[in-house]
Write a protein that holds these residues in place. Structure first.
Motif, mmCIF file in Angstrom:
data_model
loop_
_atom_site.group_PDB
_atom_site.id
_atom_site.type_symbol
_atom_site.label_atom_id
_atom_site.label_comp_id
_atom_site.label_asym_id
_atom_site.label_seq_id
_atom_site.Cartn_x
_atom_site.Cartn_y
_atom_site.Cartn_z
ATOM 1 N N GLU A 82 -17.028 1.987 -4.232
ATOM 2 C CA GLU A 82 -17.333 3.376 -4.597
ATOM 3 C C GLU A 82 -16.208 4.317 -4.180
ATOM 4 O OE1 GLU A 82 -21.238 4.875 -3.638
ATOM 5 O OE2 GLU A 82 -22.089 2.859 -3.744
ATOM 6 N N HIS A 83 -15.664 4.124 -2.988
ATOM 7 C CA HIS A 83 -14.556 4.970 -2.549
ATOM 8 C C HIS A 83 -13.307 4.721 -3.392
ATOM 9 C CE1 HIS A 83 -15.982 7.102 1.045
ATOM 10 N NE2 HIS A 83 -16.782 6.069 1.223
ATOM 11 N N GLY A 84 -13.079 3.465 -3.780
ATOM 12 C CA GLY A 84 -11.937 3.158 -4.638
ATOM 13 C C GLY A 84 -12.065 3.826 -5.992
ATOM 14 N N ILE A 85 -13.279 3.809 -6.541
ATOM 15 C CA ILE A 85 -13.534 4.473 -7.827
ATOM 16 C C ILE A 85 -13.277 5.975 -7.705
ATOM 17 C CG2 ILE A 85 -15.374 5.130 -9.430
ATOM 18 C CD1 ILE A 85 -16.548 2.313 -8.992
ATOM 19 N N ALA A 86 -13.736 6.564 -6.603
ATOM 20 C CA ALA A 86 -13.567 8.012 -6.413
ATOM 21 C C ALA A 86 -12.101 8.408 -6.329
ATOM 22 C CB ALA A 86 -14.308 8.453 -5.150
ATOM 23 N N ARG A 87 -11.233 7.475 -5.925
ATOM 24 C CA ARG A 87 -9.809 7.782 -5.788
ATOM 25 C C ARG A 87 -9.041 7.649 -7.102
ATOM 26 N NH1 ARG A 87 -7.557 5.541 0.043
ATOM 27 N NH2 ARG A 87 -8.835 6.927 1.317
ATOM 28 N N PHE A 123 -10.716 -1.901 -7.711
ATOM 29 C CA PHE A 123 -11.218 -0.725 -6.993
ATOM 30 C C PHE A 123 -11.155 -0.921 -5.482
ATOM 31 C CE2 PHE A 123 -13.462 -0.690 -11.136
ATOM 32 C CZ PHE A 123 -12.872 0.465 -11.648
ATOM 33 N N VAL A 124 -11.260 -2.178 -5.038
ATOM 34 C CA VAL A 124 -11.053 -2.447 -3.611
ATOM 35 C C VAL A 124 -9.610 -2.115 -3.246
ATOM 36 C CG1 VAL A 124 -11.039 -4.211 -1.803
ATOM 37 C CG2 VAL A 124 -12.834 -4.242 -3.555
ATOM 38 N N ALA A 125 -8.669 -2.595 -4.060
ATOM 39 C CA ALA A 125 -7.244 -2.359 -3.794
ATOM 40 C C ALA A 125 -6.873 -0.890 -3.940
ATOM 41 C CB ALA A 125 -6.393 -3.213 -4.738
ATOM 42 N N ILE A 166 -8.828 -3.435 4.645
ATOM 43 C CA ILE A 166 -10.031 -3.563 3.820
ATOM 44 C C ILE A 166 -9.835 -4.652 2.765
ATOM 45 C CG2 ILE A 166 -11.397 -2.402 2.029
ATOM 46 C CD1 ILE A 166 -11.175 0.166 3.652
ATOM 47 N N LEU A 167 -8.667 -4.671 2.139
ATOM 48 C CA LEU A 167 -8.385 -5.668 1.108
ATOM 49 C C LEU A 167 -8.468 -7.072 1.687
ATOM 50 C CD1 LEU A 167 -7.600 -5.973 -1.872
ATOM 51 C CD2 LEU A 167 -5.208 -5.817 -1.182
ATOM 52 N N HIS A 168 -7.888 -7.290 2.874
ATOM 53 C CA HIS A 168 -7.945 -8.599 3.515
ATOM 54 C C HIS A 168 -9.375 -8.959 3.913
ATOM 55 C CE1 HIS A 168 -3.557 -8.895 3.818
ATOM 56 N NE2 HIS A 168 -3.756 -10.139 4.184
ATOM 57 N N LEU A 197 -0.357 -1.977 -3.253
ATOM 58 C CA LEU A 197 -1.461 -2.927 -3.193
ATOM 59 C C LEU A 197 -2.196 -3.016 -4.520
ATOM 60 C CD1 LEU A 197 -2.996 -2.030 0.303
ATOM 61 C CD2 LEU A 197 -1.417 -3.890 -0.252
ATOM 62 N N TRP A 198 -2.124 -1.950 -5.328
ATOM 63 C CA TRP A 198 -2.799 -2.011 -6.622
ATOM 64 C C TRP A 198 -1.846 -1.765 -7.784
ATOM 65 C CZ3 TRP A 198 -3.283 2.486 -9.691
ATOM 66 C CH2 TRP A 198 -2.916 3.683 -9.069
ATOM 67 N N LYS A 199 -0.872 -0.898 -7.635
ATOM 68 C CA LYS A 199 -0.006 -0.587 -8.769
ATOM 69 C C LYS A 199 0.822 -1.788 -9.204
ATOM 70 C CE LYS A 199 0.528 4.413 -8.345
ATOM 71 N NZ LYS A 199 1.447 5.543 -8.102
ATOM 72 N N ARG A 200 1.415 -2.473 -8.237
ATOM 73 C CA ARG A 200 2.293 -3.581 -8.604
ATOM 74 C C ARG A 200 1.503 -4.762 -9.149
ATOM 75 N NH1 ARG A 200 6.875 -5.171 -4.475
ATOM 76 N NH2 ARG A 200 7.971 -3.551 -5.613
ATOM 77 N N VAL A 201 0.313 -5.008 -8.578
ATOM 78 C CA VAL A 201 -0.478 -6.149 -9.021
ATOM 79 C C VAL A 201 -1.093 -5.907 -10.390
ATOM 80 C CG1 VAL A 201 -2.514 -7.544 -8.507
ATOM 81 C CG2 VAL A 201 -0.984 -6.869 -6.667
#
Length: 500
Positions: A108-113, A148-150, A157-159, A488-492
């Protein structure tokens, strides 16, 4: 701070993720070593180590004179329809419940970002999901939620989410109609979220079935399987070790000793534990403790004489004048801040869960302990630490308990940063104490929901307070240098969104 060990692990995981989700399909050649070196800005030695690990794990095939080629290990041409979770249904039950209490708020926090343009990436993942190809469909479904986790840009958190092995639990193929309905729900959710916004109900509907069907034993056995390569475990054993480099192991020792001096547990003239005792306490080698004590001696914090022992030679006032190089505390600062954010995101649901199992007499004993610590043994941030450890003790799911144990240990890092520590009672510390006491009083009255709300408010207040203090001290810049959160998310995921 971006040493070869850390970079090697991140590059390996990034390429592995791209293979699993189909961005690097079977038969595709990897970029040349020179190109990988340029892309990740690392040495050829690091790239070579990544490729050796990928070959060892069966992700790629190498031939002399040619670039490595991706193997189709993720799909392997099999559906594994008969490999269910019957060997130990308590393990997936714990993981599914941990998903609801820990992963849900993180997502949920990832979605909000997500900014509007960020939604191109999850939308592109959905377009690759073909309901008629069950195994690949469910794997991409997990990858969709992993985005959304990333997106939280928090490596800890991701780990933690990865360590659950949750993304290695897959629904059995099931009816095509069920997959199509789920796919359409995801598409509707993304269209709404990327446009005018989404409702809480729409999010919950999209996530239905993600963590099992009510974690009911019979349903789990009937509808889920474990991937053959799953890191199956009842807890998250090894989570901290996987995050900590060899360099951090000895810096962890000297930082903890500094913290104990800062809060007054060690006074000038006190003798520290022997090397053998420190090795047992911190779970490290003799070489590691020797390096840690050498650093403390160089800073003048301790003195050591062969055959006599190691003695403290400095108090908190002296520690604040020691010039500690930023790169020696960067990883610890990052871990501390990441842990505070992890708690800020998840403590509400976790505390409410723990409250169901806390007897009134235990809550009363906690309140008396907190009041005694405040009046007689006040130390920096001791009330939040005490409450966090208490909540952790009553968590019923092994994976979640291990994550929170790690967060509790990381919380102590705050006392290891001398300029953060003060033993004076301030307006802020009084506010923290008041919020914690009010939370525990709700617990004594049997109101678990109010307890969790007030506990969450207190940890959120502490998080904001520490961020403000770190900003004033210039520590946020130091922590930001440890890793690039956006990577953590853009490159992947950038290839899903057209390379943006």
């Amino acid at each position: 701070m971006k040493n070869d060990i850390v970079l090697y692990q991140r590059i390996y995981q990034l390429l592995k993720n791209q293979i699993e989700c189909g961005l690097l399909p079977e038969g595709k050649s990897l970029p040349s070593r020179a190109k990988l070196c340029r892309e990740f800005q690392v040495s050829e030695k690091t790239v070579r180590r990544v490729l050796e690990e990928m070959q060892e794990k069966g992700l790629i095939e190498t031939r002399q004179g040619k670039r490595p080629v991706v193997r189709n290990v993720a799909l392997a041409g099999r559906e594994y329809e008969t490999e269910t979770l019957q060997e130990d249904t308590e393990v997936p039950k714990d993981i599914f419940n941990t998903g609801r209490l820990f992963c849900d708020p993180v997502i949920e926090h990832g979605i909000a970002r997500c900014a509007r343009e960020d939604w191109e990436m999850p939308a592109a993942i959905i377009e690759r999901m073909n309901p008629s190809r069950a195994t690949e469909f469910w794997r991409l479904s997990h990858y969709f939620w992993r985005f959304f986790v990333a997106r939280n840009e928090n490596d800890l958190i991701l780990h933690a989410v990865k360590s659950l092995g949750f993304f290695y639990i897959e629904p059995l193929p099931g009816p095509l109609e069920m997959r199509e309905d789920y796919w359409n729900a995801l598409r509707s959710f993304v269209r709404a979220a990327g446009g005018e916004g989404y409702s809480k109900e729409a999010l919950l509907e999209s996530m239905s079935g993600l963590y099992g069907f009510g974690a009911d034993k019979r349903r789990i056995e009937a509808h889920y399987r474990k991937r053959p390569d799953a890191p199956w475990r009842s807890g998250c054993c090894g989570l901290e070790q996987s995050l900590r480099s060899a360099e951090e192991r000895y810096s962890h020792v000297y930082m903890d000793i500094i913290g104990l001096i800062a809060i007054g547990r060690y006074q000038p003239g006190d003798q520290l534990p022997t090397h053998k005792e420190m090795q047992m306490k911190y779970g490290v080698s003799s070489d590691t403790t020797a390096k840690a004590i050498r650093v403390l001696r160089e800073w003048g914090i301790v003195t050591a004489k062969r055959g006599c022992g190691i003695y403290v030679s400095m108090d908190l006032t002296g520690l604040k004048n020691v010039k500690i190089a930023p790169d020696l505390i960067g990883c610890h600062l990052r871990r501390f801040l990441d842990s505070l954010e992890l708690l800020d995101f998840t403590i509400d649901k976790v505390a409410e869960h723990a409250a169901e199992w806390i007897p009134a007499e235990a809550a009363g004993a906690l309140l008396r302990k907190m009041e005694r610590l405040w009046n007689e043994e006040y130390l920096y941030q001791i009330t939040p630490m005490t409450l966090l450890e208490f909540i952790t003790d009553y968590i019923q799911y092994a994976p979640l308990k291990e994550i929170y144990r790690m967060a509790s240990r990381n919380y102590h890092i705050g006392r290891c940063i001398p300029k953060l520590v003060t033993r004076n009672k301030s307006f802020e510390s009084r506010a923290i104490q008041r919020q914690a006491v009010e939370a525990v009083e709700c617990l004594i009255q049997g109101d678990g929901r109010r307890f969790s709300e007030k506990a969450a408010a207190m940890f959120g207040y502490v998080h904001g307070l520490v961020l403000r203090e770190c900003g004033q001290l210039g520590y946020l810049e130091i922590a930001d240098r440890v890793y690039d959160g956006s990577a953590l998310w853009k490159r992947v995921f950038q290839d899903f969104g057209g390379g943006k």
